[in-house]
Every structure is written in C-alpha cells, then in structure tokens.
Design a protein around this motif. Structure first.
Motif, PDB file in Angstrom:
ATOM      1  N   ARG A 225       0.845  -1.194   0.000  1.00  0.00           N
ATOM      2  CA  ARG A 225       0.000   0.000   0.000  1.00  0.00           C
ATOM      3  C   ARG A 225       0.883   1.248   0.000  1.00  0.00           C
ATOM      4  NH1 ARG A 225      -0.307  -1.524   5.503  1.00  0.00           N
ATOM      5  NH2 ARG A 225      -0.075   0.234   6.954  1.00  0.00           N
ATOM      6  N   GLY A 287     -12.680  12.531   7.497  1.00  0.00           N
ATOM      7  CA  GLY A 287     -12.267  11.520   6.528  1.00  0.00           C
ATOM      8  C   GLY A 287     -13.284  10.402   6.380  1.00  0.00           C
ATOM      9  N   GLY A 288     -13.286   9.762   5.219  1.00  0.00           N
ATOM     10  CA  GLY A 288     -14.243   8.685   4.953  1.00  0.00           C
ATOM     11  C   GLY A 288     -13.763   7.350   5.477  1.00  0.00           C
ATOM     12  N   THR A 291     -12.001   5.147   2.768  1.00  0.00           N
ATOM     13  CA  THR A 291     -10.643   5.622   2.497  1.00  0.00           C
ATOM     14  C   THR A 291      -9.702   5.192   3.609  1.00  0.00           C
ATOM     15  OG1 THR A 291     -11.569   7.543   1.363  1.00  0.00           O
ATOM     16  CG2 THR A 291      -9.247   7.662   1.979  1.00  0.00           C
ATOM     17  N   LEU A 292     -10.181   5.302   4.846  1.00  0.00           N
ATOM     18  CA  LEU A 292      -9.364   4.898   5.989  1.00  0.00           C
ATOM     19  C   LEU A 292      -9.032   3.408   5.928  1.00  0.00           C
ATOM     20  CD1 LEU A 292      -8.050   5.598   8.709  1.00  0.00           C
ATOM     21  CD2 LEU A 292     -10.252   5.120   9.806  1.00  0.00           C
ATOM     22  N   LYS A 293      -9.985   2.605   5.504  1.00  0.00           N
ATOM     23  CA  LYS A 293      -9.754   1.161   5.374  1.00  0.00           C
ATOM     24  C   LYS A 293      -8.578   0.879   4.440  1.00  0.00           C
ATOM     25  CE  LYS A 293     -11.948  -3.014   3.492  1.00  0.00           C
ATOM     26  NZ  LYS A 293     -10.995  -3.154   2.370  1.00  0.00           N
ATOM     27  N   GLU A 294      -8.541   1.592   3.309  1.00  0.00           N
ATOM     28  CA  GLU A 294      -7.462   1.375   2.346  1.00  0.00           C
ATOM     29  C   GLU A 294      -6.120   1.875   2.877  1.00  0.00           C
ATOM     30  OE1 GLU A 294      -7.821  -0.434  -0.371  1.00  0.00           O
ATOM     31  OE2 GLU A 294      -9.870  -0.726   0.335  1.00  0.00           O
ATOM     32  N   ILE A 295      -6.141   3.003   3.589  1.00  0.00           N
ATOM     33  CA  ILE A 295      -4.893   3.559   4.126  1.00  0.00           C
ATOM     34  C   ILE A 295      -4.310   2.627   5.181  1.00  0.00           C
ATOM     35  CG2 ILE A 295      -3.904   5.459   5.470  1.00  0.00           C
ATOM     36  CD1 ILE A 295      -5.910   7.321   4.126  1.00  0.00           C
ATOM     37  N   THR A 304     -12.148  -1.500  10.565  1.00  0.00           N
ATOM     38  CA  THR A 304     -12.133  -0.040  10.426  1.00  0.00           C
ATOM     39  C   THR A 304     -13.325   0.603  11.115  1.00  0.00           C
ATOM     40  OG1 THR A 304     -11.309  -0.561   8.208  1.00  0.00           O
ATOM     41  CG2 THR A 304     -11.602   1.748   8.726  1.00  0.00           C
TER      42      THR A 304
END
Length: 352
Positions: A225, A287-288, A291-295, A304
C-alpha cells in the motif's frame, strides 16, 4: 424364511445374508421389516478393507510441527505461532492429538485466567490451535475433524481504543527529541502521518520514499500500500536515509520516551497508539471510513468500523435523533416540535 407375519399383526424378520451372521427383529409394519432386511443384506455384502489404516497416534506437538511444515512456514508470524502452540501443548501434557478434548483446554484456560492472562490472548491461542486441526484436515494429513470445533471463545469486555490528543502529540515529540536513537522520532512521525504499524514504518526502505509518498511492503495483510505524506516529512526521511541508512530497531527507545513524556496509556497500547491516533483524527476531521480502510490496509471493513463512532456526522446524529431533542429539559412539561405537534394531533383525533 425372511419375513413372516405373526398372529398379532406384527412382522418378524429372520435373515441370514451370509453363513454365521443371522439377524432377527420384530417390527410393526411390513415396510419396516423389508427395510431392515435390505439393510442387513447390504451391510454384509459391502467389501471390507483387508488392511485398514492404523489410527493416528501422533502427539499434539508432532501435529503442530506438521502444521508448520505444511502451512505455518508460509505465514508472517508462523514460527512465533508454532512456539506459542508448542508451549500450550506442553501445558496440556502433550496428549495424543486425536484424543484431545475441550474439557482439557477449558481447564487450562481456567488456570491461565486465574494466573492473570488476558482473555484476548487466551482466545488467540485457542484460535491458533483450531487452525492447526482445520488446516491439516483440509490438506488430508489427518482423517478426523477438529476435536475443538464446538469450543467457544471467551466473552470479554472490549477495551476502549486510546489515541493521543492534539496536546499530547507535541508532548510525545518533545520526549522523542531527547532520545539517543536517531531513528525513533522519524519512525513515530511516520506512524502518526500514515497510520502504519511500527514494524511497517521501521522496515521502510529508502527507495520506497518517492514523489511525496511512502510505500509499505512488509505488511501484516501481505498487501502493498502507498500513502501520501507531506513534502517536509518526505525530505527528512530522505535526508535520514542518506546520512544513516535504514532505520535501526528503536522500539525500546520509543517506550522509554513514552514513559518520560508522562503520557499514560492502557496496557498493551504502546506504539500501536500511534496508529489509533492517525485513524481517530482522520475520522474526526471528516475523513471517509472506506478511504481509511485502504490507508490502514485492513482486510475487512469490520476492523475499520471501530473508529466510525468518532465521525462528526455520527456525533451530530446522536444529538439530533435522541429522544430528548426538542424538549425543554428545564421544565417538567415537554415542548413538542412541529412534527411532534402534528403527530400528537393525529393521535388525539384517533382516540374515542
């Protein structure tokens, strides 16, 4: 004679499918008698294995080692998990694996709880042991299902996720500046800026910092990532790598600095509080969750969602939709809102 009706109306089965094996039974109906006769004949004509496979009498430690050889070596924490499982097997007195039962594991669990072990750690070890049996059964290395399949994990109170406030972050950075380690502050800042785990940040390679992004490859989920960072942090990372090379192991230095800062955290949340801090402030700042899940690199959204309660919209909804919204709490009589007034009038009109 195979099937014969008796004077009382019942049916008697007297069958000898092969010489020396005779079956007799009295049943209520002819259909039942015919099914019983067919069953007896079928069982006798089925071929028997002339050389049956011997029972699996391997001990639990042997089965654990076999799991590591076939599967555990390929997972990130395989060797550590094998050592944990072998210690567990030793405490269980290393029984024959297929004879292991839930009561023995529950008794060990009781002793561990009384000794001060954390319920989550106990549940993790039970999950590891179940995985050993399930994986070997799937691979065909054992011919019996997991003897622990019906054993349930402990239920325990979920601990609150701790994160650093905007006042505590500078407090921690100041303590890190006093550390002798040249790496510890940058590793901590990298965790705060990207939500990386300490091991991921500490293992960052110089070539993975480019175009104001950092790429983590040594991740728990085995997925690569990339996360953007500020230009200032990217320049300081590059300068550190040019001068000192890769980060050194600095977990101990971080713990010392954390203690010196005066910040008190729940047990077991030392370096991981940096990851929680990033995620918590990300959500609180709007923040969404996806998006946090991917980060963070979570494999499922469930992990998450632990931070969802910090969302500003979530907090506003708690105020807007609670049952006291629209009431004058300083008075004993409620003051209904416009919508509630129409509802009350409607209900009054329906009453007799």
């Amino acid at each position: 004679m195979a099937i014969e009706q008796l004077p009382d109306g019942r049916w008697k089965v007297d069958v000898e499918p092969v010489k020396g094996k005779r079956f007799r039974k009295t049943l209520k109906t002819k259909a039942e008698a015919q099914r019983f006769e067919a069953k007896c004949r079928t069982e006798c004509i089925q071929p028997r294995d002339w050389n049956p496979k011997p029972k699996d009498n391997r001990h639990l430690t042997e089965v654990i080692q076999r799991w590591y050889d076939l599967h555990g070596h390929a997972i990130t924490s395989g060797k550590r998990r094998m050592n944990v499982l072998k210690l567990m097997a030793k405490r269980l007195r290393d029984p024959i694996a297929r004879k292991l039962n839930g009561s023995a594991v529950v008794d060990l669990r009781r002793r561990e709880l009384e000794g001060g072990a954390k319920p989550k750690s106990i549940n993790n070890r039970l999950s590891y042991l179940k995985t050993v049996f399930n994986e070997l059964y799937r691979l065909g290395d054992i011919d019996y299902a997991s003897p622990l399949a019906k054993l349930k994990p402990l239920k325990f109170q979920e601990s609150q996720l701790s994160y650093l406030s905007t006042k505590q972050i500078p407090q921690l950075i100041e303590a890190l500046d006093k550390s002798r380690s040249s790496s510890v502050r940058l590793v901590a800042e990298l965790c705060l800026a990207t939500g990386a785990r300490w091991s991921e940040a500490e293992g960052l390679r110089p070539e993975l910092v480019r175009n104001d992004t950092v790429t983590f490859v040594n991740t728990k989920s085995k997925r690569v990532r990339t996360v953007p960072v500020s230009s200032d942090l990217a320049k300081r990372l590059t300068a550190h790598f040019d001068k000192y090379g890769r980060f050194t192991c600095c977990m101990r230095a971080f713990r010392i600095a954390l203690k010196a800062s005066g910040i008190r955290l729940p047990r077991g949340q030392a370096s991981h509080v940096l990851r929680h801090t990033f995620a918590s402030h990300f959500i609180m700042n709007g923040g969404g969750i996806l998006t946090l899940k991917e980060i963070l690199g979570h494999s499922s959204l469930t992990m998450t969602m632990r931070y969802a309660h910090l969302s500003p919209s979530h907090l506003r909804d708690a105020v807007r939709f609670n049952p006291l919204d629209g009431f004058d709490t300083s008075s004993t009589l409620p003051v209904a809102t416009t919508g509630e007034h129409h509802i009350n009038q409607s209900l009054a009109g329906d009453s007799p």
